[in-house]
Design a protein around this motif. Structure first.
Motif, short mmCIF file in Angstrom:
data_model
loop_
_atom_site.label_atom_id
_atom_site.label_comp_id
_atom_site.label_asym_id
_atom_site.label_seq_id
_atom_site.Cartn_x
_atom_site.Cartn_y
_atom_site.Cartn_z
N ALA A 42 28.98 28.64 27.09
CA ALA A 42 29.47 28.71 26.24
C ALA A 42 30.57 27.91 24.95
O ALA A 42 30.37 26.86 23.94
CB ALA A 42 31.49 29.11 26.48
N GLU A 43 29.56 26.49 26.15
CA GLU A 43 29.82 25.25 25.62
C GLU A 43 28.85 24.44 24.70
O GLU A 43 28.39 23.70 23.73
CB GLU A 43 29.95 23.35 26.91
N ARG A 44 27.55 25.14 24.59
CA ARG A 44 26.08 24.80 23.98
C ARG A 44 26.15 25.78 22.91
O ARG A 44 25.67 25.69 22.30
CB ARG A 44 24.89 25.79 24.94
N PRO A 55 29.61 27.16 21.39
CA PRO A 55 30.97 27.75 20.72
C PRO A 55 31.41 28.42 19.49
O PRO A 55 32.39 29.52 18.66
CB PRO A 55 31.98 26.79 21.63
N GLN A 66 34.94 32.13 19.79
CA GLN A 66 34.21 31.53 21.29
C GLN A 66 33.10 33.18 22.30
O GLN A 66 34.12 33.96 22.14
CB GLN A 66 35.65 31.14 22.32
N THR A 116 24.44 32.62 22.40
CA THR A 116 25.91 31.53 22.08
C THR A 116 25.24 31.20 21.28
O THR A 116 24.69 29.52 21.43
CB THR A 116 26.65 31.27 23.36
N HIS A 157 27.64 19.14 34.75
CA HIS A 157 26.49 18.40 33.78
C HIS A 157 27.36 16.46 35.04
O HIS A 157 28.50 16.66 35.08
CB HIS A 157 26.91 17.65 32.63
#
Lengths: 299, 235
Positions: A30-32, A34, A127, A149, B47
């Protein structure tokens, strides 16, 4: 930046859990990505004479029951539809050559996300966790899955620009990276009668590779031509009726990692999407090499 | 703090499934003393784990790390019992980072000091812009490794990919296996006794038992240091 996710089940007992295994992988990326998410699931093939069409109506409310009634009245054949809000999977013993133009003409707000005997496709803005929830990804069953994503870098954020992209039948592609020559690819394909839905660079790669296969190349020959023709950064993950395939550009600019066990092959942009898979501690882990083809087949 | 101290070993343990990454890094930055030993479990590809350490502590990470693990390290000795994601030990200043598995791209990028040991293979661009650190890779390195490396050493026990040492400055590379291709201005040079001593020392520190005589020296031909108006200008 974007996230790619793939899972091919080797152990048939796990096929009912395909969606449940995939959702944490998707959310892990998800962070890559969103802004949008999508997923193509491949099931056992339906009858040779039948086709499945994944339909999406966005914010337009469509009476799906009325759609198949009208379809049946005007085109004949048998049709059924499994719907979930603005998404429907139409199954009909009618050829895409008649169904697709009919939908475009009579239901212009309905987008055909995929066509084939094995593929069902979902994609939307939002998301990844919300998209997964909206369409019940955790309930999906099948042999393999390709998911994505998105964090848009080169074209608009819309459902149509979300991945996976499809072309032809039972073929889809997701992309992490950016191409530098999508417009020249498109200018080469359009005069050959190949229609584009968006201005997205990934669509050019998807349609290029599918065009090569229409021209008689097998997947590996098409990918080899892709290495020669497609310029830019890419990790591509593709799904066909019975395979997952992965390639990375010569500079391996965009990440990928593979985990293989006796039960599955799992692919993601990063290990954090694989960390929660069963028996991951005993999986064989490796990073796919640049300009190599990795093809896994459903047994 | 959620770290658990083992009274017998004095090792303080964290589990990243129950303690946040930020809390663990905060502890490592502000609540340690030289000689402390910290275990971290279930990194699960997170990370920025154990970045910016500044004390002579030992950190053992049990599992696979995500991007930039142990980046900017000073003095600490960090061991990753697993694989490392992109940019492990990037911009290390001193200390030691040891990856027991394989490392992804850009391992040891811009490291100014310290020692990075990778038992397995390293991906592309290992040691890119190296500025004085030392890197020992037990396996092979991917293409474009040591690109524009300025100072320090790389000891590669396996093979090197394409364009090794492209536009090298004064870093020196030692390769035991095959070199697929050298980058612009990189050249193979005879091994001197000093080179053998450097390789022997780094191999010993890294725990590898290869014969230093089996390595080739790759260094800069220094032909790109000054503008040459007569050179073919294709681009």
């Amino acid at each position: 930046m974007c996230g790619i996710v793939g899972l091919l089940i080797k152990n048939p007992a796990l096929r009912d859990s395909l969606g449940a295994l995939t959702v944490p992988m998707l959310i892990g990326m998800a962070e890559r990505g969103p802004d949008s998410a999508g997923l193509a699931v491949f099931t056992q093939p339906i009858a040779e004479s039948d086709r499945k069409y994944s339909l999406y109506s966005g914010t337009t409310v469509v009476d799906w029951g009325q759609l198949i009634q009208a379809l049946h009245q005007q085109l004949g054949g048998t049709a059924q539809i499994h719907t979930q809000g603005n998404h429907g999977i139409l199954t009909a013993n009618l050829s895409p050559a008649v169904v697709k133009p009919w939908i475009h003409e009579h239901y212009p707000a309905v987008h055909i996300l995929s066509t084939g005997r094995t593929i069902d496709l979902y994609k939307d803005e939002g998301q990844p966790a919300a998209v997964a929830e909206r369409y019940g990804f955790s309930q999906l069953k099948g042999t393999h899955v390709v998911a994505h994503t998105r964090m848009a870098t080169e074209s608009a954020v819309t459902p149509a620009h979300a991945h996976p992209f499809t072309a032809g039948e039972d073929f889809c592609l997701v992309h992490n990276g950016s191409l530098s020559n999508p417009h020249s690819i498109r200018r080469m394909l359009e005069p050959r009668g190949i229609h584009f839905d968006t201005d997205n660079d990934t669509e050019a790669a998807c349609r290029y590779l599918e065009w090569r296969m229409q021209e008689g190349d097998d997947l590996k020959s098409a990918l080899q031509k892709g290495f020669e023709e497609l310029d830019g950064f890419f990790t591509f993950l593709m799904g066909t009726q019975d395979t997952l395939a992965l390639v990375r550009d010569a500079f391996a600019c965009k990440p990928a990692i593979v985990a293989e066990t006796d039960d599955y092959v799992a692919i993601a942009s990063e290990f954090r999407s694989l960390a929660h898979l069963p028996d991951i501690d005993h999986a064989t882990l490796y990073e796919p090499a640049p300009e190599e083809m990795y093809v896994w087949t459903v047994s | 703090m959620d770290g658990v101290m083992n009274p017998t070993t004095n090792i303080i343990s964290f589990d990243l499934t129950t303690t946040s990454l930020r809390d663990v890094n905060h502890y490592l930055h502000h609540q340690v003393s030289p000689g402390n030993h910290i275990d971290i479990h279930h990194p699960n590809g997170a990370h920025n784990l154990a970045v910016g350490l500044q004390e002579a502590i030992a950190v053992d990470i049990h599992g696979h790390t995500g991007y930039y693990a142990a980046g900017m390290n000073q003095l600490a000795s960090v061991t990753i019992h697993g694989n490392a994601g992109a940019g492990v030990a990037e911009n290390m200043m001193s200390g030691r980072v040891h990856v027991k598995g394989f490392a992804s791209v850009s391992a040891g990028a811009s490291a100014q000091g310290g020692l990075l040991v990778i038992d397995g293979d390293a991906g592309l661009r290992c040691g890119i812009s190296l500025k004085g650190g030392d890197i020992v890779v037990g396996g092979s390195v991917g293409s474009f490794s040591a690109f524009m490396a300025q100072a320090g050493h790389m000891v590669i026990c396996g093979d090197a990919g394409d364009a090794l040492g492209d536009s090298l400055y004064e870093a020196v590379l030692y390769v035991r296996g095959n070199i697929k291709s050298l980058g612009a201005d990189a050249q193979i040079e005879p091994m001197t006794e000093d080179d053998q001593a450097i390789v022997a020392n780094l191999l010993e520190q890294a725990g590898f038992s290869h014969n230093p005589n089996d390595f080739q020296r790759v260094a800069s031909a220094r032909q790109l240091y000054h503008w040459n108006a007569d050179a073919k200008q294709d681009y």
